[in-house]
Design a protein around this motif. Structure first.
Motif, PDB file in Angstrom:
ATOM      1  N   LEU A 154      40.157  15.015 116.131  1.00 22.47           N
ATOM      2  CA  LEU A 154      39.498  15.654 115.011  1.00 22.47           C
ATOM      3  C   LEU A 154      38.186  15.570 115.077  1.00 22.47           C
ATOM      4  N   GLU A 155      37.444  14.508 115.036  1.00 16.45           N
ATOM      5  CA  GLU A 155      36.295  14.413 115.040  1.00 16.45           C
ATOM      6  C   GLU A 155      35.302  14.429 116.339  1.00 16.45           C
TER       7      GLU A 155
ATOM      8  N   THR B 170      40.959  17.161 106.026  1.00 16.03           N
ATOM      9  CA  THR B 170      40.491  17.689 107.192  1.00 16.03           C
ATOM     10  C   THR B 170      39.584  18.528 106.770  1.00 16.03           C
TER      11      THR B 170
ATOM     12  N   TRP C  34      41.657  28.036 104.508  1.00 16.84           N
ATOM     13  CA  TRP C  34      40.348  27.474 104.625  1.00 16.84           C
ATOM     14  C   TRP C  34      39.383  28.541 103.834  1.00 16.84           C
TER      15      TRP C  34
ATOM     16  N   VAL D 287      36.711  21.299 107.775  1.00 16.40           N
ATOM     17  CA  VAL D 287      35.877  22.396 108.603  1.00 16.40           C
ATOM     18  C   VAL D 287      34.631  22.885 108.113  1.00 16.40           C
TER      19      VAL D 287
ATOM     20  N   THR E 292      33.746  20.210 117.854  1.00 10.11           N
ATOM     21  CA  THR E 292      32.590  20.643 116.966  1.00 10.11           C
ATOM     22  C   THR E 292      32.998  22.120 116.904  1.00 10.11           C
ATOM     23  N   LEU E 293      32.500  22.751 115.816  1.00 14.14           N
ATOM     24  CA  LEU E 293      32.696  24.256 115.498  1.00 14.14           C
ATOM     25  C   LEU E 293      31.350  24.650 115.707  1.00 14.14           C
TER      26      LEU E 293
ATOM     27  N   HIS F  30      28.937  22.311 113.622  1.00 12.64           N
ATOM     28  CA  HIS F  30      29.677  21.882 112.577  1.00 12.64           C
ATOM     29  C   HIS F  30      30.770  20.762 113.035  1.00 12.64           C
ATOM     30  N   ARG F  31      30.443  19.443 112.964  1.00 12.37           N
ATOM     31  CA  ARG F  31      31.189  18.576 113.418  1.00 12.37           C
ATOM     32  C   ARG F  31      32.584  18.611 112.386  1.00 12.37           C
ATOM     33  N   LEU F  32      33.874  18.541 113.162  1.00  9.67           N
ATOM     34  CA  LEU F  32      34.982  18.388 112.289  1.00  9.67           C
ATOM     35  C   LEU F  32      35.056  17.016 111.780  1.00  9.67           C
ATOM     36  N   ARG F  33      35.558  16.782 110.570  1.00  9.60           N
ATOM     37  CA  ARG F  33      35.668  15.245 109.788  1.00  9.60           C
ATOM     38  C   ARG F  33      36.985  15.288 109.305  1.00  9.60           C
TER      39      ARG F  33
END
Length: 419
Positions: free
Chosen positions: A379-380, A72, A142, A74, A383-384, A27-30
């Motif tokens: 941030l981007e 943000t 979150w 996640v 990746t999680l 999961h890419r942070l955006r």
């Protein structure tokens, strides 16, 4: 061990083993915000801070945090910043009053009071840091899950030993300078004593600076590792892989970038001065000596300001980007998740330099756009990776959320007043 504890332990063990047997989801942070949106938040914060002589600062900090947290994402879900404004105001007032008292003592020559402030600051620094981390994580959400910093005060103070070492180093340096100082000479014109710094005194100062840098590196490593290892989401602890040598190498690389930057800027400044000198000579031959001298002095001042302003910028940007990549490529959440960072350090340095130039050209009004662009790039790049579905993980973590008795006691003791 009672049945409930066995059940909880078995549930956590079963959850971890089940995650290990499932596929890993990336999961890419955006970041969904924009410079234009944040500019409206920023300009209001600036104007109200000016009108209130700075007392609007805690409200400005809260609005800024809420904007960046809320944009943000996640794993597709935004973060939340839930801090109460009252606590942030109290924390701001405490810091402001302590700073004012120190400045008064320093400006009025109260050396004993200044020394007590330094020792007191060293003694309270771990408490302030631990309270700030507790405050930050306790007010971060979150998917309804609350983060927590669970380190006890013994662990915080043990990790903070470089703070006390740093204070002792400079107290020893001050005592050594007084011991080594030769009798001061008198200025015949003014009758004032002229301080003299000898070679041994310079050596003592250099030793103090070296030991200070080593203490700062160790403190940074200790605090970051403690923050990750003693943070919790649900009942799952953080994972930390970097070692102290990684931080030493990063600081040495930062020093190399600084030296290279100074060399390049010095060459540019020398070229500008040579050009100005040639112009000065040409104007002097034509009878414009006064104008040429003025332009030469102006060029020299501009070159010095240019070097002072930009000499440290690439090194600071390199350190920030390299530290971000080092940290976020080697941390995770128990056996449930891990992070990977692919931030390009060179691209971040160029972005920082561009933002600095545009901020100067626009007299500071480009600052919110710079903050958004730098935050988005960092941030981007992260990746999680989650073992199993995010919904499944979030659901089970939610059932692990601890009770609020410990937090209530901490609130009653006022341990999270510094935001």
């Amino acid at each position: 061990m009672d049945a409930q504890t066995l059940s909880d332990t078995g549930g956590r063990t079963g959850m971890r083993s089940s995650f290990e047997s499932q596929d890993i989801e990336p999961h890419r942070l955006r970041f969904t915000g924009s410079g234009g949106e944040y500019f409206r938040v920023w300009i209001v914060n600036v104007l109200l801070s000016i009108v209130t002589l700075g007392f609007y600062t805690p409200w400005a900090r809260r609005r800024t945090a809420q904007y960046f947290y809320g944009h943000t994402l996640v794993a597709g879900s935004p973060l939340e910043f839930t801090a109460q404004q009252r606590r942030m105001v109290v924390g701001f007032l405490v810091v402001a009053l302590l700073t004012l008292a120190y400045n008064i003592a320093s400006n009025t020559g109260q050396d004993v009071a200044v020394g007590l402030f330094i020792l007191g600051g060293a003694a309270l620094a771990p408490l302030i840091w631990g309270s700030a981390m507790r405050f930050r994580l306790a007010n971060t959400r979150w998917r309804g899950l609350r983060l927590a910093f669970t380190a006890n005060w013994r662990e915080v103070y043990t990790a903070s030993w470089p703070v006390f070492a740093l204070a002792l180093v400079w107290l020893a340096v001050a005592w050594g300078l007084q011991t080594l100082a030769p009798p001061a000479a008198l200025d015949e014109d003014t009758g004032r004593k002229l301080p003299t710094i000898t070679a041994p005194m310079w050596g003592l100062i250099a030793l103090g600076l070296l030991l200070s840098v080593l203490c700062v590196i160790r403190l940074e490593f200790n605090y970051r590792s403690l923050l990750v290892l003693r943070s919790r989401i649900g009942d799952e602890p953080g994972r930390w892989k970097p070692v102290y040598l990684d931080f030493v190498k990063l600081w040495l690389a930062t020093l190399g970038v600084f030296i290279a930057s100074v060399a390049v800027l010095a060459a540019v400044a020398a070229g500008l001065l040579r050009g100005s000198w040639a112009l000065f000579k040409a104007l002097g031959q034509g009878g414009g000596m006064g104008l040429g001298l003025f332009l030469l002095i102006l060029a020299g001042i501009a070159a010095m300001l240019f070097v002072l302003l930009l000499a440290t910028a690439p090194a600071r940007a390199y350190r920030e980007a390299a530290l971000f990549r080092l940290t976020w490529s080697h941390i995770g959440v128990s056996r449930i998740a891990r992070f990977k960072c692919q931030l390009r350090v060179g691209a971040y340095i160029l972005l920082r330099l561009r933002n600095m130039l545009l901020t100067l050209v626009t007299l500071g009004f480009f600052r919110p756009f710079a903050m958004v662009s730098e935050y988005r790039m960092k941030l981007e790049s992260v990746t999680l990776y989650v073992k199993g579905g995010v919904d499944q993980v979030a659901g089970r973590l939610g059932r692990q959320q601890p009770g609020g008795i410990g937090d209530a006691l901490a609130d009653a003791a006022g341990l999270d007043l510094i935001g």
